[in-house]
Design an enzyme around this catalytic site. Structure first.
Site, short mmCIF file in Angstrom:
data_model
loop_
_atom_site.label_atom_id
_atom_site.label_comp_id
_atom_site.label_asym_id
_atom_site.label_seq_id
_atom_site.Cartn_x
_atom_site.Cartn_y
_atom_site.Cartn_z
CG HIS A 134 -1.75 1.21 1.37
ND1 HIS A 134 -1.49 2.16 2.32
CD2 HIS A 134 -2.83 1.66 0.67
CE1 HIS A 134 -2.38 3.14 2.22
NE2 HIS A 134 -3.20 2.86 1.23
CD GLU A 187 -2.58 2.50 -3.70
OE1 GLU A 187 -3.13 3.62 -3.72
OE2 GLU A 187 -2.95 1.58 -2.94
CG HIS A 188 -0.19 6.07 -0.63
ND1 HIS A 188 -0.74 7.18 -0.02
CD2 HIS A 188 -1.12 5.09 -0.53
CE1 HIS A 188 -1.94 6.88 0.45
NE2 HIS A 188 -2.20 5.61 0.15
CD GLU A 194 -5.23 5.10 3.33
OE1 GLU A 194 -5.95 4.34 2.65
OE2 GLU A 194 -4.11 5.51 2.93
#
Length: 420
Positions: A48, A51-52, A128
């Site tokens: 993740h 991905e950022h 997040e």
């Protein structure tokens, strides 16, 4: 679906297209076999974070430059991370498909992973994570997953933890990318006003600098089940009750989807009618069937008040048990119609078609004709649904609950109700 074409490049990259001659847009993206279940425990959340970071600048584009190029053509560029893959995709006007391909190829091969950008993005991901923790009807599914699949990659959170995310260095992220972002682990999928041969030729050039394949072992899913409780001062109790589910390639895959729809997938479903409409015990209740290549989960979520939960859980368990005893033909017919409509309506979206193709290539190694999928759905009978219900609900349940828990029954009592 007869116009769908697929090509595997010499590098191992699979390219699949679904042309739509009547639209003015194209959706395309790359689905990478690199998700939470491929992460070592020490770097949980790295898929993740990567991905950022892919959007934070390449050797020839800054983060702002990437955003400006897409905005200048009116396109949309996005990504998401799942437990079994990460996806990078765009939707653009047909004349800008080449630009979208170039940007996606650029971020997947030439991201600089600048240390200052990494530090900022780590802080963003921590926000997040904290937001998810503060959202009980969201975070409860992470706890449910961890309880169903304890001490294994498939049970870990997609976002990771604050400590782990903050500890990841540039070299750690780069090593993970080089170890997992190789051509044989990727599917380039496109739908809309797209030419297959042109895309194949462009992709062969655009993705020429991917790293060589590296050895990789994916730990097999091992469902165990169990109990998770978190007493919190909330207005509602959030509860998930679930079971070992069904893999994508299982013959009962489509039946499980019909069963989920029948049990809790719409306003006419058993759970919605009995729990919400007749008893007024919840605002939200639904069932779900999620699948992986080697397993899955089937469950029910509900949110209710502290006092109502003592009535909710017995009723919910009773409805789960009842579907194993038999379902009516008219219920199955409605559920089949809902599922069929969902499948066919999704064909009107280039993005949905693009994603569907990528998933099918990753799971089955081929695109599935819509007629084949619809035929399997329409062949499901009431007897099939009852049989699959008995199969699903025979094993140990997984229970997760967050909120004021004083009136929530203990695990053994809930498990006994589900064996009734």
């Amino acid at each position: 679906m007869s116009d769908i074409r697929e090509t595997t490049l010499a590098s191992g990259l699979k390219v699949v297209t679904d042309p739509m001659a009547t639209v003015e847009t194209a959706s395309l993206g790359v689905w990478v076999e690199a998700g939470t279940r491929h992460e070592p425990a020490a770097v949980n959340g790295i898929s993740h974070l990567l991905e950022h970071m892919a959007f934070k600048g390449t050797e020839r584009r800054s983060a702002q430059g990437i955003a400006e190029e897409m905005d200048a053509c009116g396109g949309h560029l996005n990504a998401y991370t799942a437990r079994d893959h990460t996806a990078y995709y765009a939707k653009v006007l047909k004349e800008d498909a080449a630009l979208a391909l170039d940007i996606i190829a650029d971020i997947l091969q030439h991201s600089t992973l600048d240390p200052e950008e990494l530090a900022r993005e780590q802080a963003v991901v921590v926000q997040e994570i904290n937001q998810a923790i503060d959202t009980p009807d969201d975070i409860i599914f992470d706890h449910f997953q961890a309880t169903a699949y304890p001490d294994q990659p498939l049970g870990r959170a997609v976002l990771g933890t604050e400590d782990l995310v903050r500890s990841m260095s540039r070299s750690t992220v780069l090593d993970y990318m080089h170890g997992h972002y190789s051509a044989p682990r990727m599917v380039l999928s496109a739908s809309g006003r797209i030419n297959h041969d042109e895309l194949v030729e462009a992709a062969d050039k655009a993705f020429s600098q991917l790293p060589p394949p590296a050895p990789s072992v994916t730990e097999k899913a091992l469902y165990r089940g169990g109990d998770y409780r978190e007493d919190r001062d909330l207005e509602q109790v959030h509860v998930v009750v679930g079971f070992d589910g069904i893999a994508y390639d299982d013959p009962d895959y489509y039946c499980a989807s019909v069963l989920s729809t029948l049990l809790g997938g719409g306003m006419s479903s058993r759970l919605f009618q009995e729990v919400r409409e007749k008893r007024g015990l919840v605002y939200s209740i639904y069932s779900f069937a999620s699948s992986y290549s080697d397993g899955g989960l089937f469950g029910v979520y509900a949110g209710t008040g502290e006092d109502e939960v003592s009535e909710l859980i017995p009723v919910m368990c009773d409805e789960i048990v009842k579907v194993g005893l038999g379902v009516r033909d008219d219920e199955v017919q409605r559920a089949r119609a809902q599922l069929k409509a969902s499948i066919l309506m999704s064909l009107e979206s280039t993005t949905s078609r693009c994603e569907q193709l990528a998933r099918q290539m990753a799971v089955y190694g081929r695109p599935l004709p819509v007629s084949e999928v619809v035929a399997k759905v329409e062949a499901i009978t009431a007897e099939d649904c009852a049989r699959v219900a008995r199969r699903l609900f025979a094993g140990a349940p997984t229970v997760a609950a967050i909120g004021p828990l004083a009136k929530v029954e203990d695990y053994d009592r809930i498990a006994a109700r589900l064996r009734a």
